[in-house]
Design a protein around this motif. Structure first.
Motif, mmCIF file in Angstrom:
data_model
loop_
_atom_site.group_PDB
_atom_site.id
_atom_site.type_symbol
_atom_site.label_atom_id
_atom_site.label_comp_id
_atom_site.label_asym_id
_atom_site.label_seq_id
_atom_site.Cartn_x
_atom_site.Cartn_y
_atom_site.Cartn_z
ATOM 1 N N PHE A 137 0.887 -1.163 0.000
ATOM 2 C CA PHE A 137 0.000 0.000 0.000
ATOM 3 C C PHE A 137 0.924 1.212 0.000
ATOM 4 O O PHE A 137 1.524 1.546 1.017
ATOM 5 C CB PHE A 137 -0.910 0.002 1.230
ATOM 6 C CG PHE A 137 -2.043 0.981 1.141
ATOM 7 C CD1 PHE A 137 -3.213 0.663 0.477
ATOM 8 C CD2 PHE A 137 -1.942 2.232 1.721
ATOM 9 C CE1 PHE A 137 -4.263 1.556 0.394
ATOM 10 C CE2 PHE A 137 -2.984 3.143 1.645
ATOM 11 C CZ PHE A 137 -4.143 2.804 0.977
ATOM 12 N N GLY A 138 1.075 1.824 -1.170
ATOM 13 C CA GLY A 138 2.090 2.868 -1.305
ATOM 14 C C GLY A 138 3.468 2.243 -1.236
ATOM 15 O O GLY A 138 3.786 1.298 -1.961
ATOM 16 N N HIS A 153 -12.597 -5.695 -2.877
ATOM 17 C CA HIS A 153 -13.158 -4.630 -3.710
ATOM 18 C C HIS A 153 -12.921 -3.271 -3.051
ATOM 19 O O HIS A 153 -12.541 -2.301 -3.709
ATOM 20 C CB HIS A 153 -14.656 -4.871 -3.918
ATOM 21 C CG HIS A 153 -15.334 -3.821 -4.747
ATOM 22 N ND1 HIS A 153 -15.068 -3.643 -6.078
ATOM 23 C CD2 HIS A 153 -16.252 -2.867 -4.412
ATOM 24 C CE1 HIS A 153 -15.802 -2.638 -6.549
ATOM 25 N NE2 HIS A 153 -16.517 -2.152 -5.561
ATOM 26 N N LEU A 154 -13.112 -3.203 -1.732
ATOM 27 C CA LEU A 154 -12.858 -1.969 -0.992
ATOM 28 C C LEU A 154 -11.366 -1.627 -1.004
ATOM 29 O O LEU A 154 -10.988 -0.463 -1.144
ATOM 30 C CB LEU A 154 -13.352 -2.121 0.445
ATOM 31 C CG LEU A 154 -13.064 -0.972 1.414
ATOM 32 C CD1 LEU A 154 -13.610 0.353 0.884
ATOM 33 C CD2 LEU A 154 -13.640 -1.281 2.796
ATOM 34 N N PHE A 155 -10.519 -2.644 -0.871
ATOM 35 C CA PHE A 155 -9.068 -2.411 -0.872
ATOM 36 C C PHE A 155 -8.620 -1.761 -2.187
ATOM 37 O O PHE A 155 -7.823 -0.826 -2.191
ATOM 38 C CB PHE A 155 -8.326 -3.732 -0.654
ATOM 39 C CG PHE A 155 -6.830 -3.597 -0.673
ATOM 40 C CD1 PHE A 155 -6.172 -2.927 0.345
ATOM 41 C CD2 PHE A 155 -6.085 -4.142 -1.703
ATOM 42 C CE1 PHE A 155 -4.786 -2.798 0.335
ATOM 43 C CE2 PHE A 155 -4.708 -4.023 -1.717
ATOM 44 C CZ PHE A 155 -4.054 -3.348 -0.700
ATOM 45 N N TYR A 156 -9.132 -2.246 -3.304
ATOM 46 C CA TYR A 156 -8.742 -1.682 -4.590
ATOM 47 C C TYR A 156 -9.300 -0.271 -4.786
ATOM 48 O O TYR A 156 -8.718 0.533 -5.508
ATOM 49 C CB TYR A 156 -9.155 -2.622 -5.728
ATOM 50 C CG TYR A 156 -8.367 -3.911 -5.710
ATOM 51 C CD1 TYR A 156 -6.970 -3.895 -5.649
ATOM 52 C CD2 TYR A 156 -9.002 -5.151 -5.703
ATOM 53 C CE1 TYR A 156 -6.239 -5.063 -5.601
ATOM 54 C CE2 TYR A 156 -8.277 -6.330 -5.646
ATOM 55 C CZ TYR A 156 -6.889 -6.279 -5.602
ATOM 56 O OH TYR A 156 -6.177 -7.439 -5.540
ATOM 57 N N LYS A 157 -10.405 0.029 -4.132
ATOM 58 C CA LYS A 157 -10.880 1.414 -4.124
ATOM 59 C C LYS A 157 -9.883 2.321 -3.412
ATOM 60 O O LYS A 157 -9.566 3.417 -3.875
ATOM 61 C CB LYS A 157 -12.250 1.506 -3.421
ATOM 62 C CG LYS A 157 -13.439 1.188 -4.278
ATOM 63 C CD LYS A 157 -14.724 1.504 -3.521
ATOM 64 C CE LYS A 157 -15.947 1.251 -4.374
ATOM 65 N NZ LYS A 157 -17.199 1.584 -3.627
ATOM 66 N N LEU A 158 -9.385 1.861 -2.260
ATOM 67 C CA LEU A 158 -8.401 2.634 -1.503
ATOM 68 C C LEU A 158 -7.097 2.781 -2.283
ATOM 69 O O LEU A 158 -6.431 3.808 -2.218
ATOM 70 C CB LEU A 158 -8.129 1.970 -0.156
ATOM 71 C CG LEU A 158 -9.284 1.941 0.845
ATOM 72 C CD1 LEU A 158 -8.883 1.141 2.085
ATOM 73 C CD2 LEU A 158 -9.697 3.347 1.242
ATOM 74 N N LYS A 159 -6.736 1.744 -3.039
ATOM 75 C CA LYS A 159 -5.480 1.756 -3.792
ATOM 76 C C LYS A 159 -5.477 2.844 -4.873
ATOM 77 O O LYS A 159 -4.414 3.311 -5.274
ATOM 78 C CB LYS A 159 -5.245 0.401 -4.446
ATOM 79 C CG LYS A 159 -4.844 -0.704 -3.493
ATOM 80 C CD LYS A 159 -3.343 -0.752 -3.280
ATOM 81 C CE LYS A 159 -2.634 -1.350 -4.481
ATOM 82 N NZ LYS A 159 -1.181 -1.518 -4.218
ATOM 83 N N LYS A 160 -6.652 3.245 -5.324
ATOM 84 C CA LYS A 160 -6.712 4.279 -6.357
ATOM 85 C C LYS A 160 -6.202 5.620 -5.852
ATOM 86 O O LYS A 160 -5.816 6.484 -6.635
ATOM 87 C CB LYS A 160 -8.157 4.427 -6.868
ATOM 88 C CG LYS A 160 -8.668 3.225 -7.642
ATOM 89 C CD LYS A 160 -10.099 3.444 -8.095
ATOM 90 C CE LYS A 160 -10.629 2.242 -8.866
ATOM 91 N NZ LYS A 160 -12.050 2.444 -9.294
ATOM 92 N N ARG A 161 -6.233 5.806 -4.518
ATOM 93 C CA ARG A 161 -5.766 7.067 -3.935
ATOM 94 C C ARG A 161 -4.999 6.752 -2.647
ATOM 95 O O ARG A 161 -5.221 7.344 -1.609
ATOM 96 C CB ARG A 161 -6.976 7.977 -3.657
ATOM 97 C CG ARG A 161 -6.616 9.362 -3.164
ATOM 98 C CD ARG A 161 -7.877 10.192 -2.893
ATOM 99 N NE ARG A 161 -7.541 11.330 -2.080
ATOM 100 C CZ ARG A 161 -7.690 11.394 -0.756
ATOM 101 N NH1 ARG A 161 -8.178 10.348 -0.105
ATOM 102 N NH2 ARG A 161 -7.340 12.464 -0.073
#
Length: 249
Positions: A137-138, A153-161
């Protein structure tokens, strides 16, 4: 009409407020500020836009900018993510548009909708990719509490930003934990926000498994032999909400 009248008349016309529909580019909102300035300039590159009531579609890339504080930047980042269609009142400037008022985001507009990239469809018979061991993550390796489909699915949402979410979480830590820590430590060297930002480590993320967008970032930080555990909770829709900590000797 004289030359100056024509010149200033044209300028006045160009800078009149417009109501437009816009399509954000894939990155969404970025922000920058100069030196010790208090306000940030939030900026998003539009993939396309059209004036309300007109069928003329403009597809040249243009910047939409707004001067605001950090809270305002975060609000815009949540409302104007990549490929979002929005409705707004703007003013034409020398370098693009100045955002005056965001009327609706997201919204629907038929011409702009045709330009939104289609999301790849997953074959239901194909297995969902699962993480193996730790994930990145970063710049940090982190552990997840679960590998369920909803959580990933939520994790990949966070990965976008990911850098933005981490930065928001650390800001909540420095705004709440640092003053509380210094108040409790009447003697000794005070803890600084810079010290926390440079040394804090994100080691795990707890993700909701019930289909909501809630999550918790788990940080650790060491200060003069003390190990501090910090849990920052938030959600994709509401941003960072709360910070809790525990200090171990």
């Amino acid at each position: 009409m004289g030359f100056l009248d024509r010149l200033f008349g044209k300028k006045q016309k160009n800078y009149q407020p417009l109501v437009i529909y816009g399509l954000c580019g894939p990155i969404g909102v970025g922000a920058h500020k100069s030196g010790e300035a208090f306000y940030w300039t939030a900026s998003v590159i539009l993939q396309a836009w059209k004036e309300e009531g007109s069928d003329e579609l403009h597809t040249e890339k243009i910047h939409l900018e707004k001067e605001c504080d950090e809270e305002g930047v975060r609000a815009l980042q949540q409302q104007l993510s990549g490929h979002t269609i929005f409705h707004a009142r703007v003013r034409r400037g020398e370098g693009g548009f100045e955002l005056l008022e965001l009327l609706e985001a997201p919204c629907e507009e038929a011409q702009l909708q045709q330009l939104v990239p289609e999301q790849p469809k997953r074959n239901e018979q194909e297995p969902v990719a699962q993480p193996a061991g730790t994930l990145t993550f970063g710049k940090e390796e982190i552990e997840l509490n679960t590998d369920s489909e909803e959580a990933m699915h939520l994790f990949y949402k966070l990965k976008k930003r990911q850098a933005g979410w981490r930065s928001d979480a650390v800001k909540l830590v420095t705004d709440t934990f640092v003053p509380a820590y210094n108040e409790a430590k009447e003697k000794g060297k005070k803890l600084t926000k810079k010290e926390v930002r440079e040394q804090i480590l994100l080691h795990a993320i707890t993700l909701s498994e019930d289909g909501s967008d809630a999550f918790t970032f788990h940080f650790t930080f060491e200060k003069e032999g003390e190990k501090v555990q910090l849990d920052v909770s938030g959600s994709v829709s509401k941003g960072m909400i709360d910070c809790q900590w525990n200090i171990e000797q």
